[in-house]
Design a protein around this motif. Structure first.
Motif, mmCIF file in Angstrom:
data_model
loop_
_atom_site.group_PDB
_atom_site.id
_atom_site.type_symbol
_atom_site.label_atom_id
_atom_site.label_comp_id
_atom_site.label_asym_id
_atom_site.label_seq_id
_atom_site.Cartn_x
_atom_site.Cartn_y
_atom_site.Cartn_z
ATOM 1 N N ILE A 105 0.828 -1.157 -0.029
ATOM 2 C CA ILE A 105 -0.128 -0.126 -0.128
ATOM 3 C C ILE A 105 0.843 1.211 -0.039
ATOM 4 C CG2 ILE A 105 -1.712 1.268 1.397
ATOM 5 C CD1 ILE A 105 -2.710 -1.287 2.397
ATOM 6 N N THR A 106 1.047 1.704 -1.269
ATOM 7 C CA THR A 106 1.955 2.989 -1.321
ATOM 8 C C THR A 106 1.219 4.479 -0.687
ATOM 9 O OG1 THR A 106 1.098 3.641 -3.577
ATOM 10 C CG2 THR A 106 2.904 2.014 -3.249
ATOM 11 N N PHE A 107 -0.200 4.542 -0.656
ATOM 12 C CA PHE A 107 -0.511 5.659 -0.119
ATOM 13 C C PHE A 107 -1.996 5.387 0.457
ATOM 14 C CE2 PHE A 107 -2.966 9.739 -0.005
ATOM 15 C CZ PHE A 107 -1.819 10.723 0.242
ATOM 16 N N PRO A 108 -2.519 5.894 1.420
ATOM 17 C CA PRO A 108 -1.681 6.820 2.331
ATOM 18 C C PRO A 108 -0.919 6.035 3.146
ATOM 19 C CG PRO A 108 -3.875 6.306 3.284
ATOM 20 C CD PRO A 108 -3.890 5.554 2.062
ATOM 21 N N PRO A 109 0.120 6.989 3.665
ATOM 22 C CA PRO A 109 1.193 6.326 4.900
ATOM 23 C C PRO A 109 0.399 5.796 6.059
ATOM 24 C CG PRO A 109 1.865 8.646 4.088
ATOM 25 C CD PRO A 109 0.561 8.390 3.631
ATOM 26 N N SER A 110 0.789 4.922 6.653
ATOM 27 C CA SER A 110 0.484 4.182 7.859
ATOM 28 C C SER A 110 0.383 5.357 8.994
ATOM 29 C CB SER A 110 0.817 2.948 8.508
ATOM 30 O OG SER A 110 0.202 2.389 9.332
ATOM 31 N N GLY A 111 -0.500 5.709 10.045
ATOM 32 C CA GLY A 111 -0.562 6.400 11.030
ATOM 33 C C GLY A 111 -0.947 7.877 10.384
ATOM 34 N N SER A 112 -1.101 8.058 9.293
ATOM 35 C CA SER A 112 -1.430 9.512 8.761
ATOM 36 C C SER A 112 -2.920 10.022 9.154
ATOM 37 C CB SER A 112 -1.194 9.651 7.065
ATOM 38 O OG SER A 112 -1.999 8.866 6.533
ATOM 39 N N PHE A 113 -3.212 11.210 9.151
ATOM 40 C CA PHE A 113 -4.548 11.717 8.971
ATOM 41 C C PHE A 113 -5.112 11.737 7.873
ATOM 42 C CE2 PHE A 113 -2.414 12.991 13.453
ATOM 43 C CZ PHE A 113 -3.657 12.903 14.185
ATOM 44 N N VAL A 114 -6.342 11.615 7.589
ATOM 45 C CA VAL A 114 -6.897 11.638 6.190
ATOM 46 C C VAL A 114 -8.299 12.200 6.397
ATOM 47 C CG1 VAL A 114 -5.789 9.778 5.311
ATOM 48 C CG2 VAL A 114 -8.066 9.431 6.552
ATOM 49 N N SER A 115 -8.726 12.930 5.399
ATOM 50 C CA SER A 115 -9.879 13.748 5.169
ATOM 51 C C SER A 115 -10.429 13.790 3.751
ATOM 52 C CB SER A 115 -9.831 15.263 5.882
ATOM 53 O OG SER A 115 -8.531 15.816 4.872
ATOM 54 N N ASP A 116 -11.886 14.146 3.735
ATOM 55 C CA ASP A 116 -12.187 14.156 2.302
ATOM 56 C C ASP A 116 -12.136 12.995 1.683
ATOM 57 O OD1 ASP A 116 -13.196 16.583 2.783
ATOM 58 O OD2 ASP A 116 -11.130 17.757 2.184
ATOM 59 N N THR A 117 -11.931 12.883 0.288
ATOM 60 C CA THR A 117 -11.661 11.701 -0.562
ATOM 61 C C THR A 117 -10.142 11.334 -0.675
ATOM 62 O OG1 THR A 117 -13.610 12.212 -1.700
ATOM 63 C CG2 THR A 117 -11.964 10.574 -2.814
ATOM 64 N N VAL A 118 -9.895 10.313 -0.166
ATOM 65 C CA VAL A 118 -8.499 9.787 -0.147
ATOM 66 C C VAL A 118 -8.239 8.782 -1.120
ATOM 67 C CG1 VAL A 118 -6.611 8.558 1.178
ATOM 68 C CG2 VAL A 118 -8.217 10.074 2.419
ATOM 69 N N ILE A 119 -7.330 9.000 -1.930
ATOM 70 C CA ILE A 119 -6.980 7.819 -3.261
ATOM 71 C C ILE A 119 -5.893 6.758 -2.560
ATOM 72 C CG2 ILE A 119 -6.014 7.331 -5.225
ATOM 73 C CD1 ILE A 119 -6.619 10.215 -6.228
ATOM 74 N N ILE A 120 -6.564 5.844 -2.055
ATOM 75 C CA ILE A 120 -5.744 4.761 -1.764
ATOM 76 C C ILE A 120 -5.095 4.035 -2.781
ATOM 77 C CG2 ILE A 120 -5.672 2.399 -0.607
ATOM 78 C CD1 ILE A 120 -8.419 2.979 0.658
ATOM 79 N N GLN A 121 -3.856 3.903 -2.820
ATOM 80 C CA GLN A 121 -2.898 3.508 -3.859
ATOM 81 C C GLN A 121 -1.964 2.127 -3.714
ATOM 82 O OE1 GLN A 121 -0.311 6.755 -5.533
ATOM 83 N NE2 GLN A 121 -2.000 8.143 -5.019
ATOM 84 N N VAL A 122 -1.852 1.203 -4.548
ATOM 85 C CA VAL A 122 -1.364 -0.017 -4.385
ATOM 86 C C VAL A 122 -0.583 -0.238 -5.406
ATOM 87 C CG1 VAL A 122 -1.847 -2.619 -4.235
ATOM 88 C CG2 VAL A 122 -3.134 -0.900 -2.781
ATOM 89 N N SER A 123 0.698 -1.015 -5.116
ATOM 90 C CA SER A 123 1.523 -1.484 -6.095
ATOM 91 C C SER A 123 1.423 -3.126 -6.106
ATOM 92 C CB SER A 123 2.899 -0.976 -5.985
ATOM 93 O OG SER A 123 3.452 -1.520 -4.644
ATOM 94 N N ALA A 124 1.359 -3.898 -7.173
ATOM 95 C CA ALA A 124 1.122 -5.194 -7.032
ATOM 96 C C ALA A 124 1.763 -5.781 -8.172
ATOM 97 C CB ALA A 124 -0.350 -5.754 -7.300
ATOM 98 N N TYR A 125 2.602 -6.968 -8.031
ATOM 99 C CA TYR A 125 3.338 -7.743 -9.133
ATOM 100 C C TYR A 125 3.010 -9.183 -8.762
ATOM 101 C CZ TYR A 125 7.027 -10.384 -11.439
ATOM 102 O OH TYR A 125 7.663 -11.030 -12.001
ATOM 103 N N ASP A 126 2.918 -10.012 -9.972
ATOM 104 C CA ASP A 126 2.803 -11.578 -10.036
ATOM 105 C C ASP A 126 3.360 -11.950 -11.338
ATOM 106 O OD1 ASP A 126 1.789 -14.106 -8.619
ATOM 107 O OD2 ASP A 126 1.081 -14.122 -10.943
ATOM 108 N N ASP A 127 3.972 -12.963 -11.229
ATOM 109 C CA ASP A 127 4.970 -13.696 -12.461
ATOM 110 C C ASP A 127 4.036 -14.069 -13.501
ATOM 111 O OD1 ASP A 127 4.058 -15.775 -11.012
ATOM 112 O OD2 ASP A 127 6.017 -16.843 -11.071
ATOM 113 N N PHE A 128 2.763 -14.316 -13.242
ATOM 114 C CA PHE A 128 1.838 -14.704 -14.210
ATOM 115 C C PHE A 128 0.751 -13.527 -14.389
ATOM 116 C CE2 PHE A 128 3.722 -18.764 -13.048
ATOM 117 C CZ PHE A 128 3.840 -19.238 -14.413
ATOM 118 N N GLY A 129 0.789 -12.525 -13.754
ATOM 119 C CA GLY A 129 -0.313 -11.396 -14.041
ATOM 120 C C GLY A 129 -1.216 -11.199 -12.814
ATOM 121 N N VAL A 130 -1.400 -10.029 -12.563
ATOM 122 C CA VAL A 130 -2.502 -9.952 -11.281
ATOM 123 C C VAL A 130 -3.756 -9.709 -12.067
ATOM 124 C CG1 VAL A 130 -3.227 -8.074 -9.602
ATOM 125 C CG2 VAL A 130 -0.689 -8.582 -9.974
#
Length: 616
Positions: free
Chosen positions: A238-263
Motif C-alpha cells: 500500500i503506497t498511499f496513504p502512509p500508515s498512521g497519517s490523518f486523512v480527510s475528504d476523499t483519499v486515493i488509496i494506491q497499491v503496487s502489485a506484481y505477479d509472474d503470471f499477472g495480477v
C-alpha cells in the motif's frame, strides 16, 4: 812459332788443370720417408642427422706432403673419386633413396707416399615425406552444462581445435547422430519441443583432416517444456496513504502489485469490509472518508489475486479520520535536486519532496522570488529550461508547500549556476621531447591534451609553420629532423582546440637538432697494448690484446706486425691470436695497434719490440 805462343798455351793448360782440380767430390743427401697419414673428416651432414631433398656432403682432407686420391663412399659405393684440392663438396640428391632408411657415409684418402686414412662411418636418415599427423584434436561441450534443465530450442555449442585443422564436428542425442558441421563456431540448434520431458544425453565427436577423432561427453540434460503449476501468490504494497497519517475528504488509496503470471484483481477493504476493486494498473480506489466517524481510527487492507487464483493479503495500515479543520501543523518540504551551488544546463528537473499528515494541496516553485509553477500532485517536479536564461548566471530557487487545511511552509533556497555554452579552453602539455633536448633522426613529438567537452584537434608547428594536425589521441607527430637545419635550435609549438572553438597555445619549447654527433669530434682514441710486454720472448700462439677508449665510440681496431696489417677487430675486447711459428725463429718483431673512432680520428699505441723463440 813464337815464344809468346808457347807461353800462352802453357798458361791455358795450367788453368784448365786448376779448374778441374777444384771441383772436389759430390755427395747425395737422402730425404726421410713420409710416414704421416692424411687428415680426413666429414663436416656435413652430422652423424644421425635427418636429411631431405638435396644435401651437400662436405669432406676435408689434409696432408703434410700431397694428397693423391680422395674417395667418398655412400652405402659402401664410391660416389666420388678425385685428387684436386683438399675440400670436397658433393651434392647428394636424397629423393632417389628409400624413405625413412638410414644411409652410411665414409671417406678414404691416400697421399703420394701411399699413406692412407679413412673417416668413421656416419649414418643419416632420409625423410622427404612429411610425418603422418597422429595428434588428436581437442574439444569440449561448452553449452548446455551437465545437469542443466532446458526447454524450447537451445544451442548445443562445441569448442574444438587441432594442430592442423578440423574436418567435421558431429552432434549426438542419445547416441544418434543428429547434425554435422565443418564450420566454426560448431553449433546445433536442438528443438526440445518435439520430444517428451525427460533426461537426455548429449555427446559429440571431433575429426581432423587426418581422420584423428575424439569423442566428447556425454553430458545429461533435462528437458522441461510443460510449465509447472503457478502456486506463487502475488506481492505488493500500500503506497498511499502512509500508515498512521490523518486523512480527510476523499483519499486515493494506491497499491503496487506484481505477479509472474499477472495480477487479476485488487480488492480494497476498510475495517474488514470490501469497498471496491481494481484490475488495471495503477491500482487505486477513491475512498470518501466523510462517511466515517470523525477522529476514529480506520484500518485499510488489500487482497491481491493473480490469474491462477492465488491470493495474498498486504499488511494492514491504520489512518485517522480528520474532516473537521483543527489542523495547525504546517507541512514539510525540501528541494532534493539539484543540489545547492550545482551547475546545470539544458532542461533541468527541480524536484521537491513534501509531506503533511492531512495531505498536500499544492507545491509552488519560485525563481528569484517569482512564481514559476504550481504542482498539485506528487511527484512535485518543475522542468526548468535553462536555455532561456543568460549563460554563466546564478539563479535562486525555492518552494512553498500548502496542506489541505491551508497551512504552508517555505523550503530552503538553492543557488544554481546556468552553464549551457562551453567557454573553458582545453589544456595540455608537450610530453616529448623536453625543452633543450638534442635530437637526431626521426622522433615522435607527443602531446597530452584534455578538455571538459572533448578535444577536436591538436596542431603541430615547427619554427612557426604548421606541419601536422591530429584529431585522435594519443596526439603524436613523427618529425624527421634530418630535413631541418643541422646543429641549430628549432621551436616546437602546439595549438589545442576543443569542439566549442576554444583554443589553447601551449608554451613553445626549443630543441637542438644534431644528426651528425661526430662532426665536432677531433680527439683520437687512446690505445695501449696490454699483452705482450715490450721485450718479451714469445713462442707458439700469443694473444695480442689492446686497451682502447674514445668519447664517441670505436669503429675498428687494427693489429700490425712489422707495419703489416694482420687483423681488424670491431668488437671489444680487442685482440688477435698470433701464430709465432709462422715467422722465422730467433727474430725480433715490432707490434703496433691502431684504433679509428666513428668520427674517423685515428690513434696509435706505443710500438713494442718482441722476440720470437720457438726453439726450431
Amino acid at each position: 812459332m813464337t815464344k809468346s805462343y808457347y807461353l800462352f798455351n802453357l798458361i791455358s793448360l795450367f788453368g784448365l788443370i786448376l779448374i778441374v782440380s777444384c771441383e772436389g767430390p759430390f755427395f747425395s743427401v737422402q730425404k726421410d720417408p713420409d710416414t704421416i697419414a692424411p687428415l680426413l673428416s666429414i663436416s656435413n651432414p652430422a652423424d644421425q642427422a635427418i636429411v631431405k631433398d638435396s644435401v651437400t656432403i662436405a669432406l676435408y682432407a689434409y696432408d703434410n706432403d700431397e694428397i693423391d686420391t680422395i674417395q667418398l663412399y655412400l652405402n659402401d659405393e664410391i660416389i666420388f673419386s678425385g685428387s684436386e684440392g683438399d675440400t670436397v663438396l658433393y651434392n647428394w640428391n636424397t629423393i632417389d633413396y628409400p624413405e625413412d632408411q638410414f644411409n652410411s657415409i665414409w671417406a678414404y684418402a691416400v697421399d703420394v707416399s701411399g699413406n692412407y686414412n679413412q673417416t668413421n662411418t656416419i649414418r643419416v636418415k632420409v625423410n622427404n615425406l612429411p610425418d603422418p599427423d597422429t595428434t588428436l584434436p581437442t574439444g569440449t561441450i561448452v553449452y548446455p552444462a551437465n545437469g542443466q534443465t532446458v526447454s524450447d530450442t537451445i544451442e548445443i555449442r562445441v569448442v574444438a581445435s587441432d594442430n592442423d585443422s578440423i574436418s567435421i564436428v558431429s552432434f549426438y542425442i542419445e547416441g544418434d547422430s543428429v547434425y554435422q558441421t565443418s564450420q566454426s563456431p560448431y553449433i546445433y540448434q536442438w528443438s526440445t519441443a518435439e520430444i517428451d520431458d525427460d533426461s537426455y544425453t548429449i555427446s559429440a565427436s571431433v575429426t581432423d583432416i587426418s581422420q584423428n577423432q575424439i569423442n566428447i561427453g556425454p553430458i545429461t540434460v533435462f528437458v522441461d517444456n510443460i510449465p509447472s503449476p503457478d502456486i506463487i501468490a502475488p506481492t505488493g504494497n500500500i503506497t498511499f496513504p502512509p500508515s498512521g497519517s490523518f486523512v480527510s475528504d476523499t483519499v486515493i488509496i494506491q497499491v503496487s502489485a506484481y505477479d509472474d503470471f499477472g495480477v487479476s484483481v485488487v480488492d480494497f477493504l476498510v475495517n474488514g469490509q470490501s469497498i471496491g476493486t481494481d484490475n488495471t494498473q495503477p491500482y487505486k480506489y477513491s475512498w470518501d472518508t466523510t462517511d466515517e466517524i470523525e477522529d476514529s481510527e480506520c484500518f485499510i487492507s488489500v487482497i491481491l489475486e493473480d490469474n491462477s487464483g492465488n491470493q495474498s493479503s498486504l499488511p494492514t495500515i491504520s489512518v485517522t479520520i480528520n474532516n473537521i479543520d483543527d489542523d495547525q501543523t504546517p507541512p514539510m518540504i525540501n528541494i532534493v535536486s539539484p543540489a545547492a551551488n550545482q551547475t546545470v544546463s539544458d532542461t533541468t528537473d527541480i524536484v521537491a519532496i513534501a509531506f503533511d499528515e492531512f495531505g498536500i494541496e499544492r507545491v509552488e516553485f519560485f525563481q528569484g522570488g517569482i512564481l514559476a509553477s504550481t504542482v498539485y500532485e506528487d511527484p512535485y517536479i518543475f522542468s526548468w529550461n535553462t536555455l532561456s536564461e543568460d549563460d554563466d548566471t546564478e539563479h535562486i530557487w525555492s518552494t512553498i508547500a500548502y496542506d489541505n487545511n491551508g497551512n504552508y511552509t517555505y523550503s530552503q533556497q538553492v543557488v544554481l549556476l546556468v552553464d549551457n555554452y562551453d567557454n573553458i579552453p582545453p589544456s595540455g602539455m608537450i610530453t616529448y621531447p623536453a625543452a633543450g633536448q638534442s635530437l637526431s633522426g626521426e622522433i615522435e613529438i607527443k602531446v597530452s591534451a584534455n578538455d571538459n567537452e572533448g578535444v577536436e584537434y591538436v596542431n603541430f608547428f615547427i619554427n612557426g609553420n604548421q606541419v601536422f594536425s591530429d584529431s585522435t589521441a594519443p596526439y603524436i607527430y613523427n618529425w624527421d629532423t634530418e630535413s631541418e637545419t643541422e646543429d641549430d635550435n628549432h621551436t616546437i609549438q602546439i595549438l589545442i582546440a576543443d569542439f566549442s572553438g576554444n583554443e589553447t597555445n601551449l608554451v613553445p619549447i626549443t630543441v637542438y637538432v644534431d644528426n651528425d654527433p661526430y662532426s665536432e669530434d677531433v680527439s683520437p682514441p687512446l690505445v695501449s697494448i696490454l699483452n705482450p710486454l715490450a721485450g718479451q720472448i714469445l713462442n707458439e700462439f700469443v694473444l695480442i690484446s689492446a686497451s682502447v677508449s674514445d668519447d664517441s665510440g670505436i669503429s675498428e681496431v687494427l693489429f700490425y706486425i712489422n707495419d703489416s696489417l694482420f687483423n681488424t677487430d670491431t668488437d671489444s675486447p680487442y685482440s688477435y691470436l698470433w701464430d709465432t711459428q709462422s715467422v722465422e725463429d730467433s727474430t725480433d718483431h715490432v707490434l703496433r695497434v691502431s684504433a679509428i673512432d666513428y668520427a674517423g680520428n685515428e690513434g696509435n699505441s706505443q710500438p713494442i719490440l718482441v722476440t720470437v723463440q720457438n726453439g726450431n
